[in-house]
Write a protein that holds these residues in place. Structure first.
Motif, PDB file in Angstrom:
ATOM      1  N   PRO A   1       0.835  -1.212   0.000  1.00 11.02           N
ATOM      2  CA  PRO A   1       0.000   0.000   0.000  1.00 11.02           C
ATOM      3  C   PRO A   1       0.867   1.258   0.000  1.00 11.02           C
ATOM      4  N   PRO A   2       0.430   2.304  -0.694  1.00  8.44           N
ATOM      5  CA  PRO A   2       1.152   3.580  -0.649  1.00  8.44           C
ATOM      6  C   PRO A   2       0.836   4.318   0.648  1.00  8.44           C
ATOM      7  N   LYS A   3       1.442   5.479   0.830  1.00  9.40           N
ATOM      8  CA  LYS A   3       1.215   6.245   2.054  1.00  9.40           C
ATOM      9  C   LYS A   3      -0.201   6.795   2.121  1.00  9.40           C
ATOM     10  N   GLU A   4      -0.794   7.072   0.937  1.00  8.45           N
ATOM     11  CA  GLU A   4      -2.146   7.618   0.915  1.00  8.45           C
ATOM     12  C   GLU A   4      -2.950   6.954  -0.188  1.00  8.45           C
ATOM     13  N   ILE A   5      -4.214   6.643   0.087  1.00  6.32           N
ATOM     14  CA  ILE A   5      -5.136   6.103  -0.908  1.00  6.32           C
ATOM     15  C   ILE A   5      -6.337   7.036  -0.972  1.00  6.32           C
ATOM     16  N   ILE A   6      -6.614   7.545  -2.167  1.00  4.23           N
ATOM     17  CA  ILE A   6      -7.716   8.491  -2.367  1.00  4.23           C
ATOM     18  C   ILE A   6      -8.929   7.720  -2.873  1.00  4.23           C
ATOM     19  N   LEU A   7     -10.056   7.850  -2.177  1.00  2.00           N
ATOM     20  CA  LEU A   7     -11.259   7.058  -2.460  1.00  2.00           C
ATOM     21  C   LEU A   7     -12.464   7.976  -2.667  1.00  2.00           C
ATOM     22  N   PRO A   8     -13.485   7.484  -3.375  1.00  2.00           N
ATOM     23  CA  PRO A   8     -14.705   8.286  -3.558  1.00  2.00           C
ATOM     24  C   PRO A   8     -15.652   8.216  -2.367  1.00  2.00           C
ATOM     25  N   GLU A   9     -15.473   7.235  -1.472  1.00  2.00           N
ATOM     26  CA  GLU A   9     -16.331   7.109  -0.302  1.00  2.00           C
ATOM     27  C   GLU A   9     -15.527   6.475   0.825  1.00  2.00           C
ATOM     28  N   SER A  10     -15.994   6.682   2.038  1.00  2.00           N
ATOM     29  CA  SER A  10     -15.268   6.179   3.205  1.00  2.00           C
ATOM     30  C   SER A  10     -15.502   4.684   3.395  1.00  2.00           C
ATOM     31  N   VAL A  11     -14.568   4.032   4.086  1.00  2.00           N
ATOM     32  CA  VAL A  11     -14.669   2.607   4.399  1.00  2.00           C
ATOM     33  C   VAL A  11     -14.427   2.431   5.891  1.00  2.00           C
ATOM     34  N   ASN A  12     -14.584   1.220   6.360  1.00  2.00           N
ATOM     35  CA  ASN A  12     -14.423   0.900   7.771  1.00  2.00           C
ATOM     36  C   ASN A  12     -13.013   1.228   8.246  1.00  2.00           C
ATOM     37  N   ASP A  13     -12.899   1.749   9.474  1.00  2.00           N
ATOM     38  CA  ASP A  13     -11.586   2.098  10.023  1.00  2.00           C
ATOM     39  C   ASP A  13     -10.653   0.897  10.098  1.00  2.00           C
ATOM     40  N   ALA A  14     -11.233  -0.283  10.194  1.00  2.00           N
ATOM     41  CA  ALA A  14     -10.404  -1.484  10.281  1.00  2.00           C
ATOM     42  C   ALA A  14      -9.591  -1.694   9.012  1.00  2.00           C
ATOM     43  N   VAL A  15     -10.121  -1.238   7.878  1.00  2.04           N
ATOM     44  CA  VAL A  15      -9.396  -1.386   6.615  1.00  2.04           C
ATOM     45  C   VAL A  15      -8.115  -0.568   6.648  1.00  2.04           C
ATOM     46  N   ALA A  16      -8.206   0.667   7.134  1.00  2.00           N
ATOM     47  CA  ALA A  16      -7.015   1.517   7.240  1.00  2.00           C
ATOM     48  C   ALA A  16      -5.992   0.889   8.178  1.00  2.00           C
ATOM     49  N   ALA A  17      -6.470   0.303   9.282  1.00  2.00           N
ATOM     50  CA  ALA A  17      -5.553  -0.350  10.224  1.00  2.00           C
ATOM     51  C   ALA A  17      -4.866  -1.550   9.568  1.00  2.00           C
TER      52      ALA A  17
END
Length: 516
Positions: A292-308
């Motif tokens: 994964p890169p340092k930042e992922i730009i998305l059109p909608e939010s996802v569950n915080d667990a995904v970021a973790a």
């Protein structure tokens, strides 16, 4: 055979690949469709281009918002794929930077590397753009460009394009302010600087210091020419991915753009069945195999667990961003634009055509007729068929005009329309959803009369060449349509193919006549 119908008219980059999928040539264009089509229409190609075209088995494309962005993307793609038909510059580096040295009286210069004693800005996508920016900054802020301070004034000092710190014409503090302003421009803070200079200019004018006010006015005018910003080239020191998608008919069409150090570099396409939580599932599965890169730009939010989870895979924090405005939002919109064109381009233009003509059904099958001749000799007709938004060359037809003598395009059009649909009616074969005739009201009226004589009710329109005006039966004026709208562009695309096919047949007959 390469399918050119799916290529859009937007600016961007195109990638030719061979039979095994290897990229063999990368180019950029202001109009992708026009540029790529030219490879297969020109006959005076050079030897290398002919070899490239003969080796090409497919073409892919990436749409950008501007031609400048296409220039930058082309450089990145060439470095990644190293296509054999592009010029191989073995010692080449990236596009040049503009540097400002760290000295008491800094100089401004061009650098091929963003390393050394100074601050560096760029890279610039073309030598012309770079040189224009450098010239403008030197002339506007009168900064020195000499490698060493001379002991006497140079030519630039004499003509007023350098403030001449070498002979003490300017103090170190005033010169440093000029450098700060030049660096503000290179950092992109042009709007702020223009506002600041306007206030300063007004103050000089109020004190009747007109010479200083005039110099500031000239600086403002020069800076206003540099206000166009690029958002494919963005000054970032980290990588980011941009993801967008469209859901349609229980299917998700998704694109992922890799942005390396602020530069758009690559796209990936995915199609899969829609399901609840599909975006979270895609993120976890894709980044299980890709860092994964340092930042992922998305059109909608996802569950915080995904970021973790992604942060765990990377070994450092991964930020998931859902931008609402600014440069990141523009990148997100750009990816969606590529999704629309790459996955839904054909359906979009069919729906646009259906809406324009108020057709009861989607015009999945469109047939278009054109007449070609030379002063009435070797008169021929052509018919091309587009199915699902793309040419169906198996159903192209050629007509040698039998009943018309001299120059009579109306009668020739009537003949080919009658022959085509008289046969389909007799065979009980399916009829098209729409007929297009190349020509204005005269050709359209002739074709309508033949359909009525056959007892057929098929939607039909005419397109006049000069202004790309579109006529419908029973209406004297053309439709109020911008020639750049999707429906109009699709009609022009079909008409152009019919015209090409007719001319090719006409030339074949003339050549046979000359030989005989």
């Amino acid at each position: 055979m390469i399918d050119l119908s799916r290529i859009p008219t937007d600016p961007g980059c195109y990638l030719f690949s061979d039979e095994v999928g290897a990229v063999i040539y990368i180019g950029k264009a202001k109009n992708l469709k026009k540029r790529v089509s030219s490879y297969f229409q020109k006959r005076d190609l050079d030897a290398k281009t002919r070899r490239m075209v003969s080796a090409a088995a497919d073409v892919d494309f990436i749409v950008t918002d501007t031609e400048v962005e296409a220039l930058l993307l082309e450089n990145t793609l060439i470095k990644k794929h190293r296509p054999k038909f592009n010029i191989d510059l073995k010692d080449s580096k990236s596009y040049a930077y503009i540097g400002v040295s760290h000295e008491p009286f800094p100089r401004i210069f061009i650098s091929r590397s963003p390393e050394g004693n100074g601050s560096f800005y760029g890279p610039f996508v073309s030598a012309r753009e770079r040189d224009e920016v450098l010239r403008l900054l030197k002339a506007t802020f009168r900064l020195r460009s000499c490698r060493r301070l001379p002991k006497r004034a140079c030519l630039r000092a004499h003509i007023g394009s350098c403030s001449a710190p070498c002979i003490g014409n300017i103090g170190e503090e005033e010169y440093a302010e000029r450098v700060r302003r030049a660096e503000a421009v290179l950092k992109g803070d042009i709007v702020w600087l223009i506002q600041h200079l306007r206030v300063e200019m007004a103050e000089h004018a109020a004190r009747e210091e007109y010479e200083q006010a005039l110099e500031l006015r000239n600086q403002i005018e020069a800076l206003e020419r540099l206000t166009e910003r690029q958002h494919v080239l963005r000054q970032k020191q980290y990588d980011e991915d941009v993801i967008n998608f469209i859901e349609s008919d229980d299917t998700v069409s998704l694109m992922l753009f890799n942005v390396y150090k602020g530069t758009l570099a690559e796209k990936h396409e995915f199609t899969f069945e829609y399901g609840d939580g599909f975006l979270e599932e895609f993120l976890t599965r894709y980044y299980a195999e890709h860092e994964p890169p340092k930042e992922i730009i998305l059109p909608e939010s996802v569950n915080d667990a995904v970021a973790a989870y992604l942060s765990h895979v990377r070994g450092s924090r991964v930020r998931l961003t859902v931008p609402q405005r600014g440069a990141k939002r523009k990148l997100l919109d750009l990816v969606r634009k590529n999704v629309e064109i790459g996955f839904f381009g054909d359906r979009i233009k069919l729906e646009a055509l259906q809406g324009l003509l108020d057709l009861p059904d989607l015009p999945a099958v469109v047939e278009c007729f054109d007449i070609s001749h030379l002063a009435g000799t070797a008169m021929v007709g052509s018919m091309v068929q587009f199915r699902g938004g793309r040419p169906d060359k198996r159903n192209y037809r050629k007509f040698r005009i039998r009943t018309v003598e001299g120059v009579d395009d109306f009668a020739a059009m009537a003949e080919v329309v009658h022959r085509r649909y008289g046969r389909l009616k007799a065979e009980g074969a399916p009829l098209p959803d729409l007929i297009i005739v190349d020509g204005g009201k005269g050709q359209l009226s002739a074709a309508v009369a033949e359909l009525e004589d056959l007892g057929l009710a098929i939607p039909i329109i005419g397109i006049a060449k000069r202004e790309e005006e579109i006529y419908v039966p029973g209406v004297s004026d053309p439709l109020p349509l911008d020639r750049r709208e999707k429906a109009s562009l699709y009609i022009q695309e079909i008409r152009d193919e019919a015209h090409r096919f007719a001319i090719a047949y006409h030339k074949t007959l003339r050549k046979k006549a000359l030989i005989s």
